[in-house]
Design an enzyme around this catalytic site. Structure first.
Site, PDB file in Angstrom:
ATOM      1  N   GLU A  39     -11.704 -18.639   0.124  1.00 10.60           N
ATOM      2  CA  GLU A  39     -11.270 -18.360   1.496  1.00 10.60           C
ATOM      3  C   GLU A  39     -11.727 -19.512   2.389  1.00 10.60           C
ATOM      4  O   GLU A  39     -12.904 -19.855   2.410  1.00 10.60           O
ATOM      5  CB  GLU A  39     -11.867 -17.039   1.988  1.00 10.60           C
ATOM      6  N   ASP A  41     -11.503 -19.730   5.766  1.00 11.79           N
ATOM      7  CA  ASP A  41     -11.872 -19.423   7.142  1.00 11.79           C
ATOM      8  C   ASP A  41     -12.931 -18.331   7.203  1.00 11.79           C
ATOM      9  O   ASP A  41     -14.104 -18.597   7.377  1.00 11.79           O
ATOM     10  CB  ASP A  41     -10.621 -19.023   7.924  1.00 11.79           C
ATOM     11  N   ALA A  42     -12.499 -17.086   7.053  1.00  8.86           N
ATOM     12  CA  ALA A  42     -13.435 -15.975   7.159  1.00  8.86           C
ATOM     13  C   ALA A  42     -12.986 -14.857   6.234  1.00  8.86           C
ATOM     14  O   ALA A  42     -11.802 -14.483   6.229  1.00  8.86           O
ATOM     15  CB  ALA A  42     -13.507 -15.462   8.592  1.00  8.86           C
ATOM     16  N   GLY A  44     -12.086 -11.401   4.970  1.00  9.18           N
ATOM     17  CA  GLY A  44     -11.444 -10.359   5.766  1.00  9.18           C
ATOM     18  C   GLY A  44     -10.137 -10.830   6.351  1.00  9.18           C
ATOM     19  O   GLY A  44      -9.298 -10.023   6.738  1.00  9.18           O
ATOM     20  N   GLY A  45      -9.964 -12.166   6.418  1.00 12.27           N
ATOM     21  CA  GLY A  45      -8.704 -12.738   6.863  1.00 12.27           C
ATOM     22  C   GLY A  45      -8.395 -12.469   8.316  1.00 12.27           C
ATOM     23  O   GLY A  45      -9.253 -12.059   9.109  1.00 12.27           O
ATOM     24  N   GLU A 207      11.166 -12.267  27.010  1.00 11.15           N
ATOM     25  CA  GLU A 207      11.719 -11.987  25.690  1.00 11.15           C
ATOM     26  C   GLU A 207      13.155 -12.500  25.613  1.00 11.15           C
ATOM     27  O   GLU A 207      13.981 -12.163  26.459  1.00 11.15           O
ATOM     28  CB  GLU A 207      11.680 -10.484  25.406  1.00 11.15           C
ATOM     29  N   VAL A 274       5.503 -14.723  19.451  1.00  9.43           N
ATOM     30  CA  VAL A 274       6.905 -14.613  19.036  1.00  9.43           C
ATOM     31  C   VAL A 274       7.055 -14.327  17.542  1.00  9.43           C
ATOM     32  O   VAL A 274       8.164 -14.354  17.015  1.00  9.43           O
ATOM     33  CB  VAL A 274       7.679 -15.907  19.393  1.00  9.43           C
ATOM     34  N   ASP A 316       1.385 -11.006   3.324  1.00  4.44           N
ATOM     35  CA  ASP A 316       2.354 -11.656   4.210  1.00  4.44           C
ATOM     36  C   ASP A 316       3.114 -12.774   3.527  1.00  4.44           C
ATOM     37  O   ASP A 316       4.292 -13.001   3.821  1.00  4.44           O
ATOM     38  CB  ASP A 316       1.641 -12.221   5.440  1.00  4.44           C
ATOM     39  N   HIS A 448      -4.842  24.649  14.619  1.00  8.40           N
ATOM     40  CA  HIS A 448      -4.342  24.727  15.989  1.00  8.40           C
ATOM     41  C   HIS A 448      -5.523  24.724  16.950  1.00  8.40           C
ATOM     42  O   HIS A 448      -6.538  25.378  16.689  1.00  8.40           O
ATOM     43  CB  HIS A 448      -3.526  26.008  16.188  1.00  8.40           C
TER      44      HIS A 448
END
Length: 472
Positions: A39, A41-42, A44-45, A207, A274, A316, A448
Site C-alpha cells: 500500500e 498511501d494508507a 484502509g485506502g 451540474e 464530478v 473500483d 414497534h
C-alpha cells in the site's frame, strides 16, 4: 515493514490496501497462504482515510448541530456552536482508530504489510519502491490488484491549486469557507453540500446535467434537493465549470451551458466532485500483457480473474459500482479462489446508499428494471408519514418501496428515501439475496415502533393487506 525486511517471494501479492485489498489479504492469510500487501498511501485506502468514514463522521456531527437548532417544534431550543478544529480532530480520531484496527488485523492474521508502490516487472514479479526511493523485487504466485480509484480532475481545476479542493481536501479543512462552489451533483457533491450548508457556508452546486444524482428517479431525489434548498443550497443545472481565476481576496468561477452561455460565481473555494476514475497507470500493466478497457477498468470474470489467470482485480479498478462493500465481497471471492475454493462473485444485488438528509438507499431491481427483465411485478409502498417512529424522529419525509414478482411473490428489489435508509436497506437486501417472498416479510413480526417495520408495511401493501396505509 521496511523494504529491506520483506521476503523475496510470496504466495499472494495484494496491491492496494483499501476495503477490497486488505479484506482479500486477510482472507487469503486465513486460508493458510503467505500474503504480502503493498500500500503506497494508507492502509484502509480511500474509504477509511479520505472517503466513507471521514465524510460520514462529519455528516453525523453537522447533522446533530442542525437537528438541535431545528428542534423548536419538539420543545427544544438550542443554538449550537460548532468548533471546526475539534470536529476535524474527532473525525481524525475515528479514522485513526479504524485504520489502526485494520493494521492490527493484518498483523494478527500474518499479512506482511509493505509501505510502497508496486510495479509489474513480469508476470510473476514486481518492483516495489518505498517512500525513500529505495526499490526491491518480489516474486509472487498469484496477485490481486486492488488499487482503487481517484477523483477526476476537470481541465483548469488542478487539485494542487490552493482554492481548488478535491473531496479529500474538503474533508480536512480546519476553517469554514464563507462560500463554496461545488462542481457535480452526484452523491459526493450532495453529501458534502449538506456538510458545508450545516456549517453555515453559502453553497452553490453546478451540474452539467439537468438533475441531481443522475440515475436515481425524482421521487427519491426530490426530498434530498428540497432539503438542501431549505438549508440554503443553490442548484445551477445545465452548467459546466470551465475556468477560474483569483480576485483580490476570493476567486471567480466561470461556467458554460451547452448553448455557450456563460455565468460567473464569486466564491472562496471550489470543490470538484464530478466522479472518480480507476487507478491503473501506476502498475506497469504492459509488463503482464493487460490493458484496461476504454473506461479504464480491468475486465474480470465471475471469479475476479483478469485475462491473466493468476492475476485478479477487485473493487473500483474492476468496474462499477464503485462501492466499498462491493470491493470487499470481490476481495473475499478472489482470495477464496486462490485458496482453491470453487466460488464465484454473483450477487443478486449490491445495495447502494447516498448519505444525504434524508438518506437514499436501493437494493436489487426497480419496477422498471424488473419489467425490462421480463417480470410481471407487484409494488408495495409505505409512506413514512404513516410511520410512528419516523414521526417521533421529526423526519417523516420519504417512503419504503418493495418490488416483487407477481406470480411467486419473490422480492426482486426495494428502495427507500428517509431517515436511516442506510440501515433499513439491509433487510431488503437480505430478502432479495435469499429469495424471500412478500409473505415471508409480511408475516415476520417487527419491533414497534421502528423504521424497519416500514418494510413489513410495504410488503403488506403489496399483498393488499395494508393496515396503516390505503391498500393499492
Amino acid at each position: 515493514m521496511e523494504l529491506q525486511d520483506i521476503p523475496t517471494e510470496t504466495d499472494v501479492l495484494v496491491i492496494g490496501g483499501g476495503p477490497g485489498g486488505y479484506v482479500a489479504a486477510i482472507r487469503a492469510a486465513q486460508r493458510g497462504l503467505d500474503v504480502t500487501l503493498v500500500e503506497r498511501d494508507a492502509v484502509g485506502g480511500t474509504c477509511l482515510n479520505y472517503g466513507c468514514i471521514p465524510s460520514k463522521a462529519l455528516i453525523t456531527a453537522t447533522g446533530i448541530a442542525r437537528d438541535a437548532g431545528d428542534a423548536e417544534t419538539m420543545g427544544v431550543r438550542a443554538d449550537p456552536e460548532i468548533d471546526v478544529e475539534q470536529m476535524v480532530s474527532w473525525k481524525d480520531g475515528v479514522v485513526d482508530r479504524l485504520t489502526g484496527g485494520v493494521e492490527a488485523l493484518c498483523e494478527t492474521n500474518g499479512v506482511t504489510v509493505v509501505d510502497g508502490l508496486a510495479n509489474f516487472v513480469d508476470t510473476h514479479e514486481v518492483s516495489i519502491r518505498g517512500p525513500d526511493g529505495d526499490e526491491t523485487k518480489l516474486t509472487f504466485s498469484d496477485c490481486i490488484i486492488a488499487t482503487g480509484s481517484r477523483p477526476i480532475e476537470i481541465p483548469g481545476f488542478d487539485f494542487d491549486d490552493f482554492p481548488v479542493l478535491g473531496s479529500r481536501d474538503a474533508l480536512s479543512l480546519s476553517s469554514i469557507p464563507e462560500s463554496i462552489v461545488i462542481c457535480g451533483a452526484g452523491y459526493i457533491g450532495l453529501e458534502l453540500a449538506g456538510v458545508f450548508a450545516d456549517l453555515g457556508t453559502e453553497v452553490t452546486i453546478v451540474e452539467m446535467l439537468d438533475e441531481a444524482l443522475p440515475g436515481y428517479p425524482s421521487d427519491l431525489t426530490d426530498p434530498v434537493t428540497d432539503s438542501l434548498e431549505e438549508r440554503g443550497v443553490t442548484f445551477q443545472f445545465g452548467e459546466a465549470a470551465t475556468e477560474w481565476w483569483p480576485t483580490k481576496d476570493r476567486m471567480q468561477v466561470e461556467t458554460e451551458t451547452a448553448e455557450g452561455e456563460t455565468s460567473r460565481y464569486l466564491t472562496d473555494r471550489v470543490l470538484v466532485a464530478v466522479g472518480r476514475e480507476p487507478v491503473t497507470d501506476t502498475l506497469g500493466l504492459d509488463a503482464i500483457g493487460l490493458e484496461p478497457e476504454e473506461n479504464g477498468f480491468l475486465e474480470t470474470d465471475d471469479q475476479c480473474r483478469t485475462e491473466a489467470d493468476h492475476i485478479y482485480a477487485v473493487g473500483d479498478v474492476a468496474g462499477e459500482p464503485m462501492l466499498a462493500h462491493k470491493a470487499s465481497a470481490e476481495g473475499i471471492t478472489a482470495a477464496e479462489v486462490i485458496a482453491g475454493e470453487d466460488v464465484t462473485y454473483d450477487p443478486r444485488m449490491v445495495p447502494a446508499v447516498v448519505f444525504t438528509d434524508p438518506e437514499i438507499a436501493t437494493a436489487g431491481l426497480t419496477a422498471d428494471e424488473a419489467a425490462e427483465a421480463g417480470y410481471e411485478t407487484t409494488v408495495g409502498k409505505f409512506p413514512l408519514q404513516s410511520s410512528g417512529r419516523a414521526l417521533t424522529t421529526n423526519q417523516a419525509e420519504g417512503f419504503v418501496e418493495l418490488v416483487a414478482d407477481d406470480a411467486s411473490g419473490q422480492i426482486l428489489g426495494g428502495r427507500m428515501v428517509g431517515p436511516e435508509a442506510s440501515e433499513v436497506i439491509a433487510e431488503i437486501g437480505l430478502a432479495v439475496e435469499q429469495g424471500l417472498t412478500l409473505t415471508d416479510v409480511a408475516s415476520t413480526i417487527h419491533s414497534h415502533p421502528t423504521l424497519s417495520e416500514s418494510v413489513m408495511e410495504a410488503a403488506e401493501h403489496a399483498l393488499g393487506q395494508a393496515v396503516h396505509t390505503s391498500n393499492r
